[in-house]
Design a protein around this motif. Sequence first.
Motif, mmCIF file in Angstrom:
data_model
loop_
_atom_site.group_PDB
_atom_site.id
_atom_site.type_symbol
_atom_site.label_atom_id
_atom_site.label_comp_id
_atom_site.label_asym_id
_atom_site.label_seq_id
_atom_site.Cartn_x
_atom_site.Cartn_y
_atom_site.Cartn_z
ATOM 1 N N PHE A 24 100.565 80.765 71.310
ATOM 2 C CA PHE A 24 100.213 80.864 69.896
ATOM 3 C C PHE A 24 98.816 81.490 69.763
ATOM 4 N N THR A 25 98.753 82.632 69.107
ATOM 5 C CA THR A 25 97.486 83.368 69.029
ATOM 6 C C THR A 25 96.774 83.209 67.695
ATOM 7 N N ASN A 26 97.390 82.517 66.750
ATOM 8 C CA ASN A 26 96.785 82.400 65.422
ATOM 9 C C ASN A 26 96.380 80.963 65.095
ATOM 10 N N THR A 27 96.065 80.199 66.112
ATOM 11 C CA THR A 27 95.595 78.826 65.904
ATOM 12 C C THR A 27 94.164 78.826 65.397
ATOM 13 N N CYS A 28 93.890 78.003 64.399
ATOM 14 C CA CYS A 28 92.536 77.865 63.858
ATOM 15 C C CYS A 28 91.996 76.484 64.203
ATOM 16 N N ILE A 29 90.877 76.454 64.923
ATOM 17 C CA ILE A 29 90.184 75.191 65.169
ATOM 18 C C ILE A 29 88.992 75.144 64.220
ATOM 19 N N LYS A 30 89.065 74.272 63.245
ATOM 20 C CA LYS A 30 88.041 74.157 62.213
ATOM 21 C C LYS A 30 86.974 73.166 62.659
ATOM 22 N N GLY A 31 85.801 73.676 63.031
ATOM 23 C CA GLY A 31 84.713 72.802 63.445
ATOM 24 C C GLY A 31 84.109 72.066 62.262
ATOM 25 N N LEU A 32 83.698 70.823 62.488
ATOM 26 C CA LEU A 32 83.110 70.002 61.434
ATOM 27 C C LEU A 32 81.600 69.842 61.596
ATOM 28 N N GLY A 33 81.024 70.565 62.573
ATOM 29 C CA GLY A 33 79.582 70.495 62.765
ATOM 30 C C GLY A 33 79.103 69.253 63.474
ATOM 31 N N LEU A 34 80.028 68.458 63.989
ATOM 32 C CA LEU A 34 79.685 67.180 64.625
ATOM 33 C C LEU A 34 79.931 67.264 66.120
ATOM 34 N N PRO B 194 85.500 63.471 50.730
ATOM 35 C CA PRO B 194 84.446 64.439 50.411
ATOM 36 C C PRO B 194 83.134 64.087 51.113
ATOM 37 N N GLY B 195 82.465 65.104 51.641
ATOM 38 C CA GLY B 195 81.176 64.886 52.291
ATOM 39 C C GLY B 195 81.252 64.506 53.747
ATOM 40 N N THR B 196 82.465 64.367 54.287
ATOM 41 C CA THR B 196 82.628 64.007 55.701
ATOM 42 C C THR B 196 82.365 65.226 56.578
ATOM 43 N N PRO B 197 81.585 65.091 57.666
ATOM 44 C CA PRO B 197 80.976 63.865 58.201
ATOM 45 C C PRO B 197 79.523 63.636 57.759
ATOM 46 N N ARG B 198 78.974 64.570 56.971
ATOM 47 C CA ARG B 198 77.546 64.510 56.640
ATOM 48 C C ARG B 198 77.161 63.212 55.942
ATOM 49 N N ALA B 199 78.043 62.710 55.079
ATOM 50 C CA ALA B 199 77.709 61.499 54.333
ATOM 51 C C ALA B 199 77.498 60.301 55.245
ATOM 52 N N ALA B 200 78.152 60.288 56.419
ATOM 53 C CA ALA B 200 78.033 59.157 57.343
ATOM 54 C C ALA B 200 76.863 59.301 58.298
ATOM 55 N N LEU B 201 76.193 60.461 58.295
ATOM 56 C CA LEU B 201 75.040 60.690 59.160
ATOM 57 C C LEU B 201 73.890 61.251 58.322
ATOM 58 N N PRO B 202 73.223 60.398 57.542
ATOM 59 C CA PRO B 202 72.175 60.876 56.641
ATOM 60 C C PRO B 202 71.002 61.516 57.392
ATOM 61 N N ARG B 203 70.271 62.356 56.680
ATOM 62 C CA ARG B 203 69.133 63.048 57.285
ATOM 63 C C ARG B 203 67.872 62.193 57.259
ATOM 64 N N THR B 204 67.713 61.353 56.232
ATOM 65 C CA THR B 204 66.470 60.611 56.046
ATOM 66 C C THR B 204 66.712 59.100 56.110
ATOM 67 N N ARG B 205 65.613 58.352 56.241
ATOM 68 C CA ARG B 205 65.717 56.892 56.226
ATOM 69 C C ARG B 205 66.193 56.396 54.868
ATOM 70 N N ALA B 206 65.770 57.077 53.803
ATOM 71 C CA ALA B 206 66.233 56.702 52.469
ATOM 72 C C ALA B 206 67.741 56.896 52.363
ATOM 73 N N GLY B 207 68.252 57.973 52.954
ATOM 74 C CA GLY B 207 69.688 58.208 52.945
ATOM 75 C C GLY B 207 70.443 57.147 53.716
ATOM 76 N N ILE B 208 69.867 56.710 54.836
ATOM 77 C CA ILE B 208 70.489 55.646 55.634
ATOM 78 C C ILE B 208 70.536 54.346 54.838
ATOM 79 N N ALA B 209 69.433 54.027 54.142
ATOM 80 C CA ALA B 209 69.394 52.811 53.319
ATOM 81 C C ALA B 209 70.450 52.869 52.220
ATOM 82 N N LEU B 210 70.611 54.043 51.615
ATOM 83 C CA LEU B 210 71.622 54.202 50.573
ATOM 84 C C LEU B 210 73.028 54.030 51.150
ATOM 85 N N LEU B 211 73.281 54.618 52.323
ATOM 86 C CA LEU B 211 74.585 54.473 52.968
ATOM 87 C C LEU B 211 74.891 53.011 53.244
ATOM 88 N N ASN B 212 73.915 52.275 53.776
ATOM 89 C CA ASN B 212 74.126 50.862 54.083
ATOM 90 C C ASN B 212 74.431 50.058 52.820
#
Length: 272
Positions: free
Chosen positions: A45-55, A221-239
């Motif tokens: 199969f030559t037309n397979t698409c592997i969609k990376g999620l950046g994780l 929506p927002g997966t996976p970025r929403a589960a790995l926040p950039r800032t401590r404030a984002g982590i507190a909000l996630l928790n």
Amino acid sequence: MLWVSASLKDEGPQVQATLKNAGERSFDYVIAADGIRSRTRDLVFTNTCIKGLGLRTAYFTIPHQPADGRWARWHNAPRHRSITLRPDNLGTTRAALSYLTPAQDDERLATTDQKQLLHRVFGGLAWEVPRILTEMDNASDFFFESVGQVHMPRWFTGRIAAVGDAAYCASPLSGMGTSLALTGAYILAGELAHRADHHAAFTAYESTLRPYTARAQKLPPGTPRAALPRTRAGIALLNTVLRTATTKPASTLLARFLVPPADTLTLPTYHS
């Protein structure tokens, strides 16, 4: 014995395979079931698409310590990093290190280079991270992957088909990997046993399973970025959000919208 195929040629009545360590062989059918980056699938199969999620995620086993207890633990760190520890039933603990990155070639590095990369990404963090990194260097089951999904316009051609992650990986983020693998294998085997014509069997396998896999691959929506926040404030909000989600009113509301895809498929019954 592990046979690694070097070429596959569908010649109608059988599939002719050239195997790197077993010469020429003929098979009635060939089923690619060797994971998201299936070499068997890619021979055909030559037309397979592997969609990376950046994780990127590394998995490995480390010695169990009393502090690990019996429950899995999840720790977030700033700059899109997370660490999980999950005690298993073998007296050891499964560790996972995950991070978001735009890099494209981390998974192609040698294992020693991948471990050095993880030391750079996670070095300096507290919690259980120093212990995890130390044990990682000696882990014999270390596995590093670029998390993604597989999308194929067709799961079969002739007498060759794909199943499981090779055909429709939904990524570990979906929580549906095992369900998809077992369900796909069951339906594929059932259709081949039930129908004399393999083309009809493969067609029924795909038409039955494809809607189910489409639902499984639809991530929140927002997966996976929403589960790995950039800032401590984002982590507190996630928790805070996660704590709220465990309350009865919130869990009742979420249950109306988050029906597991595994509950939305009625399995066919195949009679011998």
